[in-house]
Design an enzyme around this catalytic site. Structure first.
Site, PDB file in Angstrom:
ATOM      1  CD  GLU A 126      -4.999  -6.662   2.057  1.00  0.00           C
ATOM      2  OE1 GLU A 126      -5.658  -7.469   1.418  1.00  0.00           O
ATOM      3  OE2 GLU A 126      -5.366  -5.469   2.205  1.00  0.00           O
ATOM      4  CG  ASP A 198       1.448   7.214   1.472  1.00  0.00           C
ATOM      5  OD1 ASP A 198       2.221   6.303   1.128  1.00  0.00           O
ATOM      6  OD2 ASP A 198       0.495   7.028   2.263  1.00  0.00           O
ATOM      7  CE  LYS A 202      -0.770   4.254   1.979  1.00  0.00           C
ATOM      8  NZ  LYS A 202      -0.680   4.918   3.279  1.00  0.00           N
TER       9      LYS A 202
END
Ligand code: NAP
Ligand code: HSE
Length: 456
Positions: A126, A198, A202
């Site tokens: 998460e 990054d 994601k």
């Protein structure tokens, strides 16, 4: 019965997790059952924001994973190796893993999920996307009944913090980046933030969950904010837009894909102009927001702090509690819950995006002469690109001036006359826009295509 936690890393996120475990009062009663049993760090002599008993600390993450007192391994050390090997080592030992490491999951998620499924242990992630925003479990569970059309968002806190302060205060890029590092938002190597890697990690993870299969990380078109000119942020503001680093995953076509056929996705990360009334335009500072568009739910937006110790630790502890809760009711002997474990049910393939449709922002350095705007407009018209607005700004710096006065064929009397022209197009197919841009770059009046940004 307490549950032993082994923490790999005691930096920004690890210290945030340790702080929650050390103060269970007022939280879910299961938090009080979690006991920190071993912690791996690189440097034992480094001052820490919270005091832990010296015997808890080790410079051997392998020893932490292998310690029989450790029942859940929490990987918050970052980097690809040894993090990947340690996650696999924990799985091999039958220990569930919680990780915030999007770089590892985006690249090795398939390998890790397969190992976890074979061993019957959970690997929960998460905290890997959106910091404190619950987005992984909602995509896996709450939105599972939807066909997802698009997932888009601002999913890097560091760059959103930088862009917000540049726009609001005119702050210098380097100063704001240093602040983001000091506040614990940036990656150990902030190039991952500012170059877009990054956010690409994601969106690969989000797309994999939204569309049901691993997304090839290396194929994601990625552009960061490191080459963004502050002038474009300022011009965009004058034209009613804000500039944000937006990550998008969009499926091509609309109906259900044929069984067994891969789903085609356009997945990308780049600085994007958003109209000021767009739902993502009001996301400031370190906050993130993820917009999920699905059938039949419509649009759902998830918003909150996208980085930092407390928010990220909140997500890590939520995962630990999920695993602890399952253990409390008898473990996973009946097999893994397919809605909590990573599950994959189809192939995803990436397309190059040349057929995607969107608006565009272009800044051109030109000579300031009669007819220039008309010639630029003709190039767009010839490629079937409709212009929404075209604005001439006065060239303000030496770069545009030098280009204009040295342009080949510069007419007597007009040397030094220079302009910056900003064009916003209507929505158009990418390859048509590129065709127009190539023709414009060849005009003798145009000295440089200085910037080109997608616009929603
Ligand atoms: P960090 O502040 O750099 O902390 C890393 C920690 O891991 C440090 O305690 C370090 O030890 C330890 N460590 C690193 N390599 C090690 C090794 N080989 N052996 C033993 N210990 C080692 O990093 P962070 O910001 O907490 O980020 C950790 C992870 O969470 C990364 O994957 C990051 O992408 C992810 N994440 C971070 C945030 C955020 O806001 N920071 C948000 C979401 C996800 P020392 O302290 O001794 O140097
Ligand atoms: N460096 C990351 C960011 C941390 O700024 O978003 C949260 O994943």
């Amino acid at each position: 019965m307490t549950i032993g936690i082994g923490l790999l890393g005691l930096g920004t996120v690890g210290a945030g997790v340790a702080a929650i475990l050390a103060s269970p009062e007022g939280r879910h009663p299961l938090v009080a059952e979690l006991e920190l049993r071993r912690v791996a760090v690189r440097d034992l002599s480094r001052p820490r924001p919270l005091q832990l008993a010296a015997e808890l600390l080790s410079t051997s993450p392998e020893a932490v994973v292998d310690d029989p007192a450790v029942e859940i391994v929490v990987e918050v050390m970052g980097g690809l190796e040894p993090a990947r090997s340690l996650i696999l080592r924990a799985i091999a030992a039958g220990k569930p893993v919680v990780t915030a490491n999007k770089a590892v999951i985006a690249r090795f998620g398939e390998e890790i999920a397969a190992a976890a499924a074979a061993k019957g242990v959970y690997v929960l992630i998460e905290a890997a996307v959106g910091g404190g925003i619950p987005i992984i479990e909602p995509l896996k569970q709450s939105l599972g009944g939807n066909r997802i059309q698009r997932v888009s968002g601002i999913i890097n806190g560091t760059t959103n913090y930088i862009l917000s302060r540049m726009a609001d205060e005119g702050a210098a890029y380097a100063d704001v980046l240093a602040d983001a590092q000091r506040l614990g938002y940036a990656e150990a190597d902030p190039a991952a933030d500012v170059q877009g890697g990054d956010a690409a990690d994601k969106i690969a993870i989000l797309a994999g969950l939204a569309y049901g299969g691993p997304v090839p990380r290396a194929g994601i078109a990625t552009e960061g904010i490191d080459r963004l000119d502050a002038r474009d942020v300022a011009y965009a503001a004058q034209l009613g837009f804000v500039v944000k680093l937006v990550a998008t995953a969009e499926r091509l076509g609309s109906g259900a894909p044929a069984p067994g056929e891969p789903i085609s996705l356009d997945v990308r990360v780049h600085p994007t102009l958003l109209p000021k009334q767009h739902p993502l335009a009001g996301v400031h500072g370190v906050n993130n927001a993820i917009l999920v568009e699905g059938d039949p739910v419509g649009q759902v937006m998830f918003y909150g702090p996208g980085a930092g110790a407390g928010p990220t630790a909140s997500a890590v502890v939520a995962d630990i509690l999920n695993i602890a809760g399952i253990r409390q009711v008898g473990g996973s002997e009946a097999g893994l819950d397919p809605l909590l474990a990573a599950s994959s049910w189809r192939q995803c393939e990436l397309v190059d995006g040349s057929s995607s449709r969107h608006r565009n922002y272009v800044r051109l350095h030109t000579r300031d002469e009669a007819g220039v705007i008309g010639r630029i407009g003709s190039c767009f018209g010839a490629a079937g690109v409709s212009i929404q607005s075209i604005v001439q700004f006065e060239a303000r710096d030496g770069e545009a001036e030098a280009e204009a006065s040295s342009a080949e064929g510069s007419a007597e009397g007009s040397a030094g006359a220079k302009a910056e022209i900003v064009v916003i197009t209507h929505e158009v197919q990418e390859d048509q826009f590129r065709q127009a841009l190539a023709a414009i770059a060849n005009l003798s009046d145009v000295t440089k295509v200085a910037a080109c940004l997608r616009t929603l």
